[in-house]
Design a protein around this motif. Structure first.
Motif, short mmCIF file in Angstrom:
data_model
loop_
_atom_site.label_atom_id
_atom_site.label_comp_id
_atom_site.label_asym_id
_atom_site.label_seq_id
_atom_site.Cartn_x
_atom_site.Cartn_y
_atom_site.Cartn_z
N LEU B 80 8.32 4.08 -7.35
CA LEU B 80 8.20 5.50 -7.02
C LEU B 80 8.47 5.61 -5.49
O LEU B 80 8.16 4.88 -4.80
N PHE B 81 9.17 6.87 -5.24
CA PHE B 81 9.64 7.03 -3.83
C PHE B 81 10.51 5.78 -3.19
O PHE B 81 10.31 5.43 -2.23
N GLY B 82 11.33 5.14 -4.24
CA GLY B 82 12.09 4.04 -3.84
C GLY B 82 11.38 2.67 -3.60
O GLY B 82 12.00 1.68 -3.04
N GLN B 83 10.03 2.64 -3.93
CA GLN B 83 9.35 1.39 -3.97
C GLN B 83 8.68 1.04 -5.37
O GLN B 83 8.08 1.64 -5.99
N ASP B 84 9.06 -0.20 -5.38
CA ASP B 84 8.60 -0.96 -6.86
C ASP B 84 6.95 -1.04 -6.80
O ASP B 84 6.46 -1.76 -5.75
N ILE B 85 6.43 -0.34 -7.60
CA ILE B 85 4.83 -0.49 -7.15
C ILE B 85 4.20 -1.95 -7.56
O ILE B 85 2.97 -2.04 -7.22
N SER B 86 4.95 -2.77 -8.41
CA SER B 86 4.37 -3.87 -8.70
C SER B 86 4.30 -4.97 -7.24
O SER B 86 3.51 -5.76 -7.31
N LEU B 87 5.03 -4.43 -6.37
CA LEU B 87 5.08 -5.15 -5.30
C LEU B 87 4.21 -4.67 -4.05
O LEU B 87 4.16 -5.46 -2.93
N LEU B 88 3.59 -3.62 -4.49
CA LEU B 88 2.45 -2.94 -3.31
C LEU B 88 1.53 -3.35 -3.21
O LEU B 88 0.78 -3.78 -4.31
N LYS B 89 0.58 -3.47 -2.02
CA LYS B 89 -0.67 -3.77 -1.90
C LYS B 89 -1.39 -2.39 -2.40
O LYS B 89 -1.00 -1.35 -2.36
N ASN B 90 -2.80 -2.56 -2.73
CA ASN B 90 -3.63 -1.62 -3.22
C ASN B 90 -3.47 -0.34 -2.09
O ASN B 90 -3.45 0.99 -2.48
N THR B 91 -3.70 -0.59 -0.98
CA THR B 91 -3.67 0.29 0.26
C THR B 91 -2.31 1.19 0.31
O THR B 91 -2.27 2.42 0.12
N GLU B 92 -1.20 0.42 -0.01
CA GLU B 92 0.04 1.14 0.17
C GLU B 92 0.21 2.03 -1.33
O GLU B 92 0.74 3.07 -1.18
N LEU B 93 -0.28 1.56 -2.49
CA LEU B 93 -0.33 2.27 -3.68
C LEU B 93 -1.04 3.74 -3.50
O LEU B 93 -0.64 4.48 -4.01
N VAL B 94 -2.19 3.50 -2.92
CA VAL B 94 -3.03 4.68 -2.74
C VAL B 94 -2.23 5.77 -1.87
O VAL B 94 -2.28 6.96 -2.21
N GLN B 95 -1.46 5.40 -1.04
CA GLN B 95 -0.62 6.31 -0.06
C GLN B 95 0.46 6.76 -1.24
O GLN B 95 0.71 8.00 -0.95
N ILE B 96 0.94 5.96 -2.11
CA ILE B 96 2.08 6.63 -2.93
C ILE B 96 1.38 7.45 -3.87
O ILE B 96 1.74 8.69 -4.03
N TYR B 97 -0.01 7.11 -4.43
CA TYR B 97 -0.37 8.06 -5.47
C TYR B 97 -0.92 9.20 -4.83
O TYR B 97 -0.99 10.43 -5.60
N ARG B 98 -1.31 9.39 -3.47
CA ARG B 98 -1.49 10.49 -3.02
C ARG B 98 -0.17 11.71 -2.83
O ARG B 98 -0.56 12.92 -2.70
N LYS B 99 0.75 11.26 -3.18
CA LYS B 99 1.99 12.21 -3.08
C LYS B 99 2.10 12.78 -4.48
O LYS B 99 3.10 13.63 -4.63
N ILE B 100 1.27 12.26 -5.58
CA ILE B 100 1.40 12.62 -6.88
C ILE B 100 0.34 13.70 -7.36
O ILE B 100 -0.78 13.31 -7.27
N GLY B 101 0.60 14.72 -7.87
CA GLY B 101 -0.37 15.61 -8.48
C GLY B 101 -0.33 15.58 -9.95
O GLY B 101 0.44 15.27 -10.73
#
Lengths: 261, 259
Positions: B80-101
């Motif tokens: 998502l947005f160029g970032q593999d979500i399996s490599l992200l920390k929880n806080t980073e994931l939350v930031q990504i999910y905030r961009k999705i409706g």
């Protein structure tokens, strides 16, 4: 034939232990989440209002009627032994120690436990819980923790209220066929009550409230099968919560009598 | 010469990668023995409307729920947005999910709250420092975008199916998402309201410059809004192309969606 009945009993046992496991995991999750910030204080206050204040009329009527009926029903038996003067003490001890907490908890399970079960199940069916998660909210914390806490905190207060109204009902019951002043009646009531009658009875209602909240939330939060699941969640919440009230009561009585000895 | 060509090519690749907002590579998801998503490979570009078609039970909703983290993937990569979500920390994931409706099939409005409270709920969660007046302004703007300013104090039970969908859309738009996921946005609506919702999706995409994935069975809706159509069959992307291309497909099964 023997094999098939063995398979059925195995599957029933398996289902039972799976249910026990998942409700234990659910309870453990509650204790983990309750300590973690952010704390949903506004929702806790709202739920306490809904669970506590909105239950007052029902609890008040029930408490009053129980006190009244118990007095009227007990009078003839006590009269046979010439012990009518013991009526306020007997009714007070019965209401405070057992009848008030258990009956209030059962009514609470019927009203609040089923309400929590049905509400959470319907939120699950209509994807509201998923929507909450997408909105950056921990639905377990927002929905479950607040409801369980409010049930745990409100039931003891409701029981105290129901006990008080039960004693008022009993006072009226005594005066239907007698003439006892309020001062004399309540003096007799308070003389007959001891610390050991009141405190264990109130402490056990904290556990009643917790069990009702957690069972209602568990059944609702884990409901499936669409709209059919909503009814089932409400129904099973009441059945299991009522059963738990009796089980906790039995354990509490044993512990209280052990401590008193 | 070779070096400069390579450089240009690398630059193009980067540009192309920047343009990709969702990428699924060999994505798999099973529920016990039911292998719903078997090997999904798809890409969604910035500003693009991708419509996903497929029979009921083929995992279309599961696919978009994977994107927003409601369903965990078993295998494969989700970028998502160029970032593999399996490599992200929880806080980073939350930031990504905030961009999705996410617009749910049933709109998923909170029954115990009014329309205003429904819209304020995600705002209070994600933008905790907002003042009351600012929040009020954002709520009114979002409702204006979906043409429902007058419904602000109504409760969800007082709304029609179409209005519920609009309020659900407003609740999502209020956070200005970069990707919009629509789960059967026109299901259960009459043809006129369906067309209104489809037009609204287009307007939203233009105004907020969102990328969208739309799950639908409504072929009129797909025709109106799709830049690209993906057909899912047996847990894999069976066909992909523009609406016009797929409509003329030689495969009778694919053509059957458009008849």
């Amino acid at each position: 034939m023997e094999n098939s009945s063995k398979t059925i009993s195995d599957s029933v046992l398996r289902k039972f232990f799976l249910e026990v496991y998942s409700i234990s995991a659910f309870t453990l999750r509650f204790f983990k989440e309750v300590l973690k910030p952010p704390y949903e204080l506004n929702e806790l206050l709202k739920q306490s209002f809904l669970v506590g204040y909105k239950s007052l009329p029902l609890i008040a009527i029930t408490g009053f009627i129980i006190g009244l009926v118990l007095t009227i029903q007990s009078r003839p038996t006590l009269a046979k032994f010439g012990a009518e003067s013991w009526l306020p003490a007997m009714v007070a001890v019965s209401i405070i120690r057992e009848i008030g907490p258990v009956i209030t908890a059962l009514i609470f399970a019927g009203k609040v436990g089923s309400g929590i079960g049905a509400e959470l199940a319907s939120m699950k069916v209509t994807e509201q819980i998923d929507a909450m998660q997408v909105s950056d909210t921990n639905p377990f914390k927002y929905l479950v923790v607040t409801r369980v806490l409010s049930a745990t905190l409100m039931l003891p207060l409701l029981v105290i209220f129901a006990d008080a109204l039960g004693l008022c009902g009993s006072y009226i019951g005594i005066n239907i066929k007698g003439d006892v002043s309020a001062y004399l009646y309540f003096s007799q009531v308070f003389q007959s009550l001891e610390f050991n009658d009141v405190i264990p009875a109130i402490i056990k209602t904290v556990f009643f409230g917790f069990a009702i909240g957690i069972i209602g939330s568990y059944k609702g939060y884990n409901s499936n099968k669409g709209t059919e699941g909503v009814g089932k969640a409400a129904n099973t919440s009441v059945v299991f919560a009522s059963l738990m009230v009796f089980i906790i009561d039995m354990i509490a009585v044993q512990i209280a009598s052990l401590l008193q000895n | 010469m070779t070096d400069s060509t390579t450089l240009i090519k690398k630059g193009d690749d980067n540009k192309q990668n920047d343009n990709i907002v969702v990428e699924m590579i060999h994505l798999k998801k099973s529920f016990e023995n039911n292998h719903v998503l078997q090997d999904i490979n798809l890409v969604v570009n910035k500003g693009e409307n991708v419509v996903i078609l497929g029979q009921s039970g083929t995992g279309k909703s599961v696919l978009i729920k994977c994107i927003v983290g409601l369903v965990e993937i078993d295998d494969g990569k989700l970028i998502l947005f160029g970032q593999d979500i399996s490599l992200l920390k929880n806080t980073e994931l939350v930031q990504i999910y905030r961009k999705i409706g996410f617009l749910f099939q049933s709109a998923a409005l909170y029954d115990s709250m009014s329309v205003r409270e429904n819209l304020e709920f995600p705002l209070k969660r994600q933008q905790r420092n907002l003042k009351k007046e600012e929040m009020d302004l954002l709520v009114k703007e979002a409702l204006h975008d979906v043409g429902l300013e007058k419904a602000i104090d109504l409760s969800p039970s007082e709304l029609s199916g179409g209005m519920r969908k609009r309020v659900g859309l407003a609740r999502t738009l209020i956070l200005k998402p970069e990707i919009m996921l629509y789960d059967e946005p026109t299901t259960g609506l009459d043809p006129i309201t369906s067309k209104e919702i489809s037009n609204l999706i287009l307007e939203v995409q233009k105004k907020y410059n969102t990328s969208s994935i739309i799950i639908t069975h409504d072929i009129e809706c797909a025709k109106l809004i799709a830049n690209r159509v993906i057909v899912i069959k047996d847990g894999v992307c069976a066909a992909e192309g523009s609406y016009a291309d797929l409509e003329k497909s030689t495969d009778p099964w694919i053509r059957s969606f458009f008849e």
